[in-house]
Scaffold this motif. Structure first.
Motif, mmCIF file in Angstrom:
data_model
loop_
_atom_site.group_PDB
_atom_site.id
_atom_site.type_symbol
_atom_site.label_atom_id
_atom_site.label_comp_id
_atom_site.label_asym_id
_atom_site.label_seq_id
_atom_site.Cartn_x
_atom_site.Cartn_y
_atom_site.Cartn_z
ATOM 1 N N ASN A 8 0.846 -1.195 0.000
ATOM 2 C CA ASN A 8 0.000 0.000 0.000
ATOM 3 C C ASN A 8 0.880 1.244 0.000
ATOM 4 N N LEU A 9 0.922 1.911 -1.146
ATOM 5 C CA LEU A 9 1.709 3.138 -1.287
ATOM 6 C C LEU A 9 0.804 4.368 -1.307
ATOM 7 N N GLY A 10 -0.351 4.252 -0.673
ATOM 8 C CA GLY A 10 -1.304 5.352 -0.681
ATOM 9 C C GLY A 10 -0.786 6.626 -0.044
ATOM 10 N N ASN A 11 0.175 6.495 0.874
ATOM 11 C CA ASN A 11 0.750 7.675 1.519
ATOM 12 C C ASN A 11 2.071 8.097 0.892
ATOM 13 N N GLU A 12 2.435 7.480 -0.227
ATOM 14 C CA GLU A 12 3.706 7.779 -0.892
ATOM 15 C C GLU A 12 3.509 8.543 -2.202
ATOM 16 N N ILE A 13 2.278 8.898 -2.523
ATOM 17 C CA ILE A 13 1.989 9.452 -3.845
ATOM 18 C C ILE A 13 2.661 10.807 -4.064
ATOM 19 N N THR A 14 2.739 11.622 -3.016
ATOM 20 C CA THR A 14 3.392 12.927 -3.186
ATOM 21 C C THR A 14 4.856 12.747 -3.595
ATOM 22 N N GLY A 15 5.504 11.687 -3.113
ATOM 23 C CA GLY A 15 6.895 11.422 -3.459
ATOM 24 C C GLY A 15 7.071 10.843 -4.846
ATOM 25 N N MET A 16 5.961 10.527 -5.519
ATOM 26 C CA MET A 16 6.028 10.002 -6.887
ATOM 27 C C MET A 16 5.987 11.112 -7.930
ATOM 28 N N GLU A 17 5.669 12.324 -7.503
ATOM 29 C CA GLU A 17 5.535 13.443 -8.435
ATOM 30 C C GLU A 17 6.833 13.641 -9.215
ATOM 31 N N GLY A 18 6.720 13.670 -10.520
ATOM 32 C CA GLY A 18 7.885 13.836 -11.376
ATOM 33 C C GLY A 18 8.616 12.549 -11.691
ATOM 34 N N LEU A 19 8.272 11.468 -11.014
ATOM 35 C CA LEU A 19 8.913 10.171 -11.238
ATOM 36 C C LEU A 19 7.974 9.167 -11.887
ATOM 37 N N VAL A 20 6.696 9.220 -11.489
ATOM 38 C CA VAL A 20 5.719 8.194 -11.866
ATOM 39 C C VAL A 20 4.584 8.831 -12.660
ATOM 40 N N ASP A 21 4.194 8.178 -13.740
ATOM 41 C CA ASP A 21 3.101 8.676 -14.574
ATOM 42 C C ASP A 21 1.769 7.983 -14.261
ATOM 43 N N VAL A 22 1.854 6.685 -13.870
ATOM 44 C CA VAL A 22 0.645 5.899 -13.625
ATOM 45 C C VAL A 22 0.809 5.131 -12.318
ATOM 46 N N VAL A 23 -0.192 5.215 -11.449
ATOM 47 C CA VAL A 23 -0.223 4.484 -10.179
ATOM 48 C C VAL A 23 -1.193 3.322 -10.335
ATOM 49 N N ARG A 24 -0.706 2.094 -10.104
ATOM 50 C CA ARG A 24 -1.531 0.894 -10.322
ATOM 51 C C ARG A 24 -2.064 0.321 -9.025
ATOM 52 N N LEU A 25 -3.362 0.025 -9.025
ATOM 53 C CA LEU A 25 -3.987 -0.727 -7.942
ATOM 54 C C LEU A 25 -4.416 -2.072 -8.490
ATOM 55 N N SER A 26 -4.091 -3.140 -7.781
ATOM 56 C CA SER A 26 -4.430 -4.491 -8.215
ATOM 57 C C SER A 26 -5.753 -4.918 -7.593
ATOM 58 N N PRO A 27 -6.707 -5.382 -8.397
ATOM 59 C CA PRO A 27 -8.028 -5.741 -7.859
ATOM 60 C C PRO A 27 -7.976 -6.828 -6.784
ATOM 61 N N GLU A 28 -8.573 -6.509 -5.630
ATOM 62 C CA GLU A 28 -8.712 -7.463 -4.539
ATOM 63 C C GLU A 28 -10.186 -7.731 -4.261
ATOM 64 N N GLY A 29 -11.052 -6.963 -4.877
ATOM 65 C CA GLY A 29 -12.496 -7.039 -4.674
ATOM 66 C C GLY A 29 -13.076 -5.674 -4.997
ATOM 67 N N LEU A 30 -14.383 -5.537 -4.849
ATOM 68 C CA LEU A 30 -15.021 -4.255 -5.132
ATOM 69 C C LEU A 30 -14.495 -3.134 -4.241
ATOM 70 N N ASP A 31 -13.975 -3.484 -3.053
ATOM 71 C CA ASP A 31 -13.454 -2.450 -2.173
ATOM 72 C C ASP A 31 -12.191 -1.805 -2.731
ATOM 73 N N THR A 32 -11.567 -2.421 -3.744
ATOM 74 C CA THR A 32 -10.407 -1.798 -4.395
ATOM 75 C C THR A 32 -10.814 -0.490 -5.061
ATOM 76 N N LEU A 33 -12.039 -0.417 -5.532
ATOM 77 C CA LEU A 33 -12.509 0.821 -6.160
ATOM 78 C C LEU A 33 -12.640 1.929 -5.122
ATOM 79 N N GLU A 34 -13.004 1.566 -3.909
ATOM 80 C CA GLU A 34 -13.044 2.546 -2.825
ATOM 81 C C GLU A 34 -11.625 2.986 -2.467
ATOM 82 N N MET A 35 -10.684 2.039 -2.486
ATOM 83 C CA MET A 35 -9.291 2.382 -2.211
ATOM 84 C C MET A 35 -8.746 3.321 -3.277
ATOM 85 N N LEU A 36 -9.165 3.123 -4.519
ATOM 86 C CA LEU A 36 -8.765 4.015 -5.602
ATOM 87 C C LEU A 36 -9.210 5.450 -5.304
ATOM 88 N N ASP A 37 -10.429 5.611 -4.814
ATOM 89 C CA ASP A 37 -10.915 6.940 -4.442
ATOM 90 C C ASP A 37 -10.038 7.559 -3.353
#
Length: 290
Positions: A227-256
């Motif tokens: 879970n890199l949900g708290n690392e996204i600010t550190g991806m700025e300028g390095l990462v173009d796409v952040v991937r979430l792997s489906p674990e169930g419908l709750d993954t869509l809530e995690m995406l939000d």
């Protein structure tokens, strides 16, 4: 920065797969990957079904990518991969160098998936010449490693997107043997599709109670959920796409929740008994830095 839903790594009934992607078309995902990447015996959806579903999802306005097997071990599997590559209009994610060759021969662009061991600038330049437009960083690599790679690439870095696996059980290794079948004392050739009874894998813990691995057929995953949900600010300028792997419908809530925390304004609550983020921090993968 864009957000993607990676290919479904687990074996679900067809109705559950359809329900997930019906919901995914209404989600905040920019890119959706579809297809079987783990085991060709998982045939709730066949090749034509995946292509049809992909076109259905694409009609919602999402960018769609067809993902391919990470371990091709039979001519019949290679034939199915070729049918995916030759679908006519959808991009593919290559998880095996054989698929890279097929895409190059067909003259179509491809995503280099995390199962391909592409670790350095020389390899990425080679893949670029063969048609790569996006590279999914191998899951065990770190932010520091990515920063160094960007320096090594120089101006070449602008020629492709970088995608990082940021949520879900990490796909660590593949084997010709089926660990789920073996754990149930079943031979691989007569596994009775046991994976379908474990919609998020089968946990393997140590004697000390650590969640060491998650068994998913021939794929070995991390026991803890990355879970890199708290690392996204550190991806700025390095990462173009952040991937979430489906674990169930709750993954869509995690995406939000991921999208809401892009600037660090809505931190996620991580738990040591469930989550890990060590690889990104260049420490043991099972670790969690809060």
């Amino acid at each position: 920065m864009q957000f993607s839903l990676g290919p479904l790594l687990f074996y679900w009934p067809k109705a559950d797969i359809q329900a997930f992607y019906d919901a995914a078309t209404q989600s905040q995902a920019d890119i959706i990957y579809l297809g079987e990447t783990v085991c060709s015996k998982r045939r709730e959806l066949k090749v034509d079904d995946w292509i049809s579903l992909a076109r259905q999802v694409a009609a919602s306005g999402k960018q769609v990518v067809l993902s391919t097997l990470a371990l091709i071990s039979a001519p019949s599997e290679l034939k199915e991969v070729k049918r995916l590559v030759d679908n006519g209009d959808l991009m593919v994610e290559a998880n095996d160098l054989g698929t890279v060759q097929l895409a190059w021969e067909a003259g179509i662009p491809f995503v280099c998936g995390p199962a391909i061991n592409a670790y350095n600038a020389d390899v990425l330049r080679m893949l670029l010449k063969q048609g790569m437009t996006r590279w999914v960083m191998p899951v065990e690599l770190s932010r520091d490693w990515l920063m160094q790679l960007n320096q090594d690439l120089g101006s070449t870095r602008q020629q492709f997107d970088v995608e990082v696996f940021a949520y879900g059980h990490l796909p660590l290794a593949y084997s010709a043997r089926c660990f789920t079948a073996r754990s149930l004392d079943k031979p691989k050739d007569n596994c009775e599709l046991a994976c379908i009874h474990y919609p998020t894998g089968r946990l393997a813990s140590s004697r000390e109670g650590q969640k060491v691995f998650n068994l998913n057929g021939i794929q070995t995953q991390s026991g803890y959920c990355y879970n890199l949900g708290n690392e996204i600010t550190g991806m700025e300028g390095l990462v173009d796409v952040v991937r979430l792997s489906p674990e169930g419908l709750d993954t869509l809530e995690m995406l939000d929740r991921f999208k809401a925390n892009q600037q660090g304004q809505a931190p996620l609550s991580l738990q040591r008994e469930r989550d890990c983020n060590g690889y990104w921090r260049q420490i043991p993968g099972m670790s969690l830095v809060e």
